[in-house]
Motif scaffolding. Structure first.
Motif, PDB file in Angstrom:
ATOM      1  N   ASN A  85      -0.487   1.612  -5.952  1.00  0.00           N
ATOM      2  CA  ASN A  85      -0.832   1.443  -7.065  1.00  0.00           C
ATOM      3  C   ASN A  85      -0.597   2.735  -8.774  1.00  0.00           C
ATOM      4  O   ASN A  85      -0.836   2.780  -9.378  1.00  0.00           O
ATOM      5  CB  ASN A  85      -2.566   2.532  -6.746  1.00  0.00           C
ATOM      6  CG  ASN A  85      -3.032   1.925  -5.506  1.00  0.00           C
ATOM      7  OD1 ASN A  85      -3.181   0.543  -5.878  1.00  0.00           O
ATOM      8  ND2 ASN A  85      -3.879   2.319  -4.968  1.00  0.00           N
ATOM      9  N   SER A 100       1.214 -13.753  -4.984  1.00  0.00           N
ATOM     10  CA  SER A 100       0.904 -12.574  -3.815  1.00  0.00           C
ATOM     11  C   SER A 100       1.376 -11.321  -3.892  1.00  0.00           C
ATOM     12  O   SER A 100       0.828 -10.128  -3.706  1.00  0.00           O
ATOM     13  CB  SER A 100      -0.235 -12.561  -2.496  1.00  0.00           C
ATOM     14  OG  SER A 100       1.361 -12.872  -1.557  1.00  0.00           O
ATOM     15  N   ARG A 136       0.843  -1.492   0.135  1.00  0.00           N
ATOM     16  CA  ARG A 136      -0.666  -0.094   0.132  1.00  0.00           C
ATOM     17  C   ARG A 136       0.671   1.238   0.230  1.00  0.00           C
ATOM     18  O   ARG A 136       0.769   2.080   0.567  1.00  0.00           O
ATOM     19  CB  ARG A 136      -1.286  -0.164   1.090  1.00  0.00           C
ATOM     20  CG  ARG A 136      -2.278  -1.070   1.041  1.00  0.00           C
ATOM     21  CD  ARG A 136      -3.154  -1.042   2.181  1.00  0.00           C
ATOM     22  NE  ARG A 136      -4.085  -1.649   1.856  1.00  0.00           N
ATOM     23  CZ  ARG A 136      -6.042  -1.980   3.002  1.00  0.00           C
ATOM     24  NH1 ARG A 136      -5.262  -1.378   3.496  1.00  0.00           N
ATOM     25  NH2 ARG A 136      -6.692  -2.690   2.115  1.00  0.00           N
ATOM     26  N   GLU A 145       1.802  -5.268  -3.711  1.00  0.00           N
ATOM     27  CA  GLU A 145       0.237  -5.382  -3.211  1.00  0.00           C
ATOM     28  C   GLU A 145       0.764  -3.917  -2.819  1.00  0.00           C
ATOM     29  O   GLU A 145       0.582  -3.365  -1.413  1.00  0.00           O
ATOM     30  CB  GLU A 145      -0.218  -6.432  -2.321  1.00  0.00           C
ATOM     31  CG  GLU A 145      -1.247  -6.136  -2.357  1.00  0.00           C
ATOM     32  CD  GLU A 145      -2.157  -7.034  -0.976  1.00  0.00           C
ATOM     33  OE1 GLU A 145      -2.758  -6.911  -0.651  1.00  0.00           O
ATOM     34  OE2 GLU A 145      -1.358  -8.318  -0.393  1.00  0.00           O
ATOM     35  N   SER A 146      -0.997  -3.433  -3.974  1.00  0.00           N
ATOM     36  CA  SER A 146      -1.637  -1.880  -3.792  1.00  0.00           C
ATOM     37  C   SER A 146      -0.567  -1.266  -4.240  1.00  0.00           C
ATOM     38  O   SER A 146      -0.764   0.033  -3.161  1.00  0.00           O
ATOM     39  CB  SER A 146      -2.524  -2.302  -2.058  1.00  0.00           C
ATOM     40  OG  SER A 146      -3.530  -3.680  -2.276  1.00  0.00           O
ATOM     41  N   ASP A 186      -0.474  -8.067  -5.678  1.00  0.00           N
ATOM     42  CA  ASP A 186      -1.829  -8.186  -5.699  1.00  0.00           C
ATOM     43  C   ASP A 186      -2.925  -6.574  -6.183  1.00  0.00           C
ATOM     44  O   ASP A 186      -1.419  -5.831  -5.346  1.00  0.00           O
ATOM     45  CB  ASP A 186      -2.342  -8.992  -4.871  1.00  0.00           C
ATOM     46  CG  ASP A 186      -1.838 -10.295  -4.655  1.00  0.00           C
ATOM     47  OD1 ASP A 186      -2.281 -10.507  -5.607  1.00  0.00           O
ATOM     48  OD2 ASP A 186      -3.005 -11.567  -3.776  1.00  0.00           O
ATOM     49  N   TYR A 187      -3.664  -6.370  -6.687  1.00  0.00           N
ATOM     50  CA  TYR A 187      -4.116  -5.257  -7.198  1.00  0.00           C
ATOM     51  C   TYR A 187      -2.670  -3.920  -7.116  1.00  0.00           C
ATOM     52  O   TYR A 187      -2.731  -2.963  -6.937  1.00  0.00           O
ATOM     53  CB  TYR A 187      -4.640  -4.477  -5.664  1.00  0.00           C
ATOM     54  CG  TYR A 187      -5.660  -5.870  -5.063  1.00  0.00           C
ATOM     55  CD1 TYR A 187      -6.451  -6.173  -5.449  1.00  0.00           C
ATOM     56  CD2 TYR A 187      -5.088  -6.350  -4.034  1.00  0.00           C
ATOM     57  CE1 TYR A 187      -7.026  -7.245  -5.239  1.00  0.00           C
ATOM     58  CE2 TYR A 187      -6.228  -7.410  -3.438  1.00  0.00           C
ATOM     59  CZ  TYR A 187      -7.242  -7.781  -3.820  1.00  0.00           C
ATOM     60  OH  TYR A 187      -7.554  -8.969  -3.951  1.00  0.00           O
ATOM     61  N   CYS A 188      -2.029  -4.598  -8.095  1.00  0.00           N
ATOM     62  CA  CYS A 188      -1.207  -3.627  -8.781  1.00  0.00           C
ATOM     63  C   CYS A 188      -1.932  -3.325  -9.736  1.00  0.00           C
ATOM     64  O   CYS A 188      -2.541  -3.812 -10.404  1.00  0.00           O
ATOM     65  CB  CYS A 188       0.414  -3.581  -9.137  1.00  0.00           C
ATOM     66  SG  CYS A 188       1.291  -3.871  -7.446  1.00  0.00           S
ATOM     67  N   SER A 215      -3.183  -2.304 -13.937  1.00  0.00           N
ATOM     68  CA  SER A 215      -2.580  -3.674 -15.148  1.00  0.00           C
ATOM     69  C   SER A 215      -1.920  -2.885 -15.735  1.00  0.00           C
ATOM     70  O   SER A 215      -1.065  -3.916 -16.584  1.00  0.00           O
ATOM     71  CB  SER A 215      -3.998  -3.562 -15.320  1.00  0.00           C
ATOM     72  OG  SER A 215      -4.804  -2.729 -15.937  1.00  0.00           O
ATOM     73  N   TYR A 246       1.444   3.866  -2.073  1.00  0.00           N
ATOM     74  CA  TYR A 246       0.356   4.602  -2.974  1.00  0.00           C
ATOM     75  C   TYR A 246       1.065   5.204  -4.153  1.00  0.00           C
ATOM     76  O   TYR A 246       1.009   6.124  -4.811  1.00  0.00           O
ATOM     77  CB  TYR A 246      -0.474   5.337  -2.938  1.00  0.00           C
ATOM     78  CG  TYR A 246      -1.580   4.112  -1.764  1.00  0.00           C
ATOM     79  CD1 TYR A 246      -1.994   3.344  -2.143  1.00  0.00           C
ATOM     80  CD2 TYR A 246      -2.089   4.904  -0.265  1.00  0.00           C
ATOM     81  CE1 TYR A 246      -2.875   2.554  -2.019  1.00  0.00           C
ATOM     82  CE2 TYR A 246      -3.022   4.347   0.380  1.00  0.00           C
ATOM     83  CZ  TYR A 246      -3.415   2.409  -0.770  1.00  0.00           C
ATOM     84  OH  TYR A 246      -4.088   2.076   0.283  1.00  0.00           O
ATOM     85  N   ASP A 291       3.534 -10.386  -0.997  1.00  0.00           N
ATOM     86  CA  ASP A 291       2.404  -9.701  -0.814  1.00  0.00           C
ATOM     87  C   ASP A 291       3.702  -7.938  -0.488  1.00  0.00           C
ATOM     88  O   ASP A 291       2.813  -6.798  -0.950  1.00  0.00           O
ATOM     89  CB  ASP A 291       1.680  -8.855   0.457  1.00  0.00           C
ATOM     90  CG  ASP A 291       0.995 -10.283   0.661  1.00  0.00           C
ATOM     91  OD1 ASP A 291       0.549 -10.744  -0.430  1.00  0.00           O
ATOM     92  OD2 ASP A 291       0.797 -10.618   2.115  1.00  0.00           O
TER      93      ASP A 291
END
Length: 397
Positions: free
Chosen positions: A289, A306, A264, A286-287, A309-311, A313, A266, A283
């Motif tokens: 962004n 993982s 996270r 992860e995230s 994850d949530y990176c 596209s 960001y 992780d």
């Protein structure tokens, strides 16, 4: 008590004795379990000796025994239930005879471990302050020494492979930890909140460092140990400042990125991982962004599924052909581009693009087919057929 399958369980105690020695056998069968709630809330007992042969101490077994001052745990115990020793605040002495056996007890959580309260954890009558883990120990189980306030140093040999979650957390007097080459995993919070721990030695053999494994230690809290928003122990990146942003260059020589190091974050856009790094934690990114590009060298051996994850596209993974990073990116649907320090080009043909023999990068376009003459239907380089029309007569496929 109850007896089942030739084994006895202590179910409750209604006596008035302050000092209790639990029998090793009852009616000729071995006592193997101290049952759930067996001594719960007993305000009379001051000491309990649990005999060899007992393998399990049940949930809440000594819960809220406010006057319990001393207990002896046998080497045969393999599990202690949730909150078994909760609120035993008078507990001054916990005695054991086998340190190796103690390291492998599975604690269910809460205040299951009696040494959380004790002033003196004793091995064969000697108070443990400088802990040397025996060579026959392979794993140190979850919460094995958590909260023991008299512990000042720990030496862990290379024969130990795993240090599980919170194994040494909240050991407030712990000053130094030395872990020998051979240890591969340090799990979540293993040394967290050891507020005086400032000397830590980690070997390059470590492959996994759990989230917040060293969070809240004196080492972690010392600003001089941080470099550009990152903190390393030896050659391991263990944590990062949540406020870092932009471009991140992990320092050369790093071999491990701990779990959730950049979780996270960001505002990170680009990350460069140096050659030689082997393990990326779960992780780890992860995230993130805003992450646009990450450069992963050929040395990387471990990338958990993982990790990204949530990176976004749009993330591009730069890697070398036929490496772990290449396989990971392709299998998980990430956009990837190949890197190469010095391209070794194989020139384009009429069937293959110009291609680097090292990294597999391609560029340009195919060259045209060549024929001996206008009537030749076969390319003299690749043998491809073409269709030609001579006087309304079709030649070729």
């Amino acid at each position: 008590y109850s007896i089942s399958y030739a084994k006895a369980t202590i179910e409750s105690y209604t006596g008035t004795e302050k000092n209790i020695v639990i029998p090793q056998t009852i009616e000729g069968v071995p006592v193997t379990v101290i049952g759930q709630d067996a001594f719960r809330g007993n305000g009379t007992i001051e000491s309990v000796v649990i005999p060899e042969g007992v393998t399990y101490i049940g949930y809440y077994a000594f819960y809220n025994c406010l006057n319990l001052k001393e207990t002896t745990i046998p080497s045969t115990v393999t599990g202690i239930g949730y909150d078994a020793f909760y609120n035993c605040q008078s507990l001054k002495n916990v005695n054991i005879l086998d340190l190796s056996a103690w390291c492998t007890i599975q604690h269910a959580g809460g205040k299951s471990n009696p040494i959380y309260y004790t002033e003196s954890f004793n091995l064969n009558g000697n108070k443990i302050t400088d802990l040397i883990i025996p060579d026959d120990v392979i794993k140190i189980e979850e919460s094995a020494f958590a909260g023991y306030k008299a512990l000042t140093s720990v030496e862990i040999p290379g024969t130990v492979e795993y240090i599980y979650r919170y194994a040494f957390s909240n050991c407030e007097s712990l000053l130094s930890v030395s872990i020998a080459d051979g240890v591969t995993e340090i799990r979540t919070g293993a040394f967290s909140s050891c507020t005086n721990l400032s000397e830590i030695t980690l070997p390059n053999s470590i492959e996994v460092i759990g989230e917040s494994a060293f969070y809240g230690t004196a080492y972690y809290n010392d600003s001089s140990n941080w470099e550009d928003g990152l903190i390393y122990i030896g050659n391991h990146l263990i944590h990062s400042d949540t406020n870092i942003e932009g471009n991140i260059q992990i320092k050369p020589g790093t071999v491990t990125i701990a779990d959730k190091v950049f979780y996270r974050h960001y505002d990170i856009e680009n990350i460069v991982i140096p050659e030689g790094l082997k393990h990326i934690g779960s992780d780890a990114f992860e995230s993130c962004n805003s992450l646009k590009n990450i450069y992963i060298p050929s040395s990387v051996e471990t990338i958990p599924v993982s990790s990204f994850d949530y990176c976004p596209s749009s993330l591009i993974i730069y890697c070398y052909a036929n490496t772990k990073a290449h396989t990971f990116a392709a299998y998980n649907g990430f956009t990837y581009k190949f890197m190469c320090d010095e391209h070794d080009w194989q020139e384009a043909t009429c069937t293959t693009l110009k291609t680097c023999c090292v990294c597999g990068l391609t560029e340009g376009s195919l060259i045209d087919h060549t024929y001996d003459n206008a009537y030749d239907p076969l390319c003299n380089k690749c043998g491809a057929e073409r269709i030609i029309n001579i006087d309304n007569k079709i030649i070729g496929a």
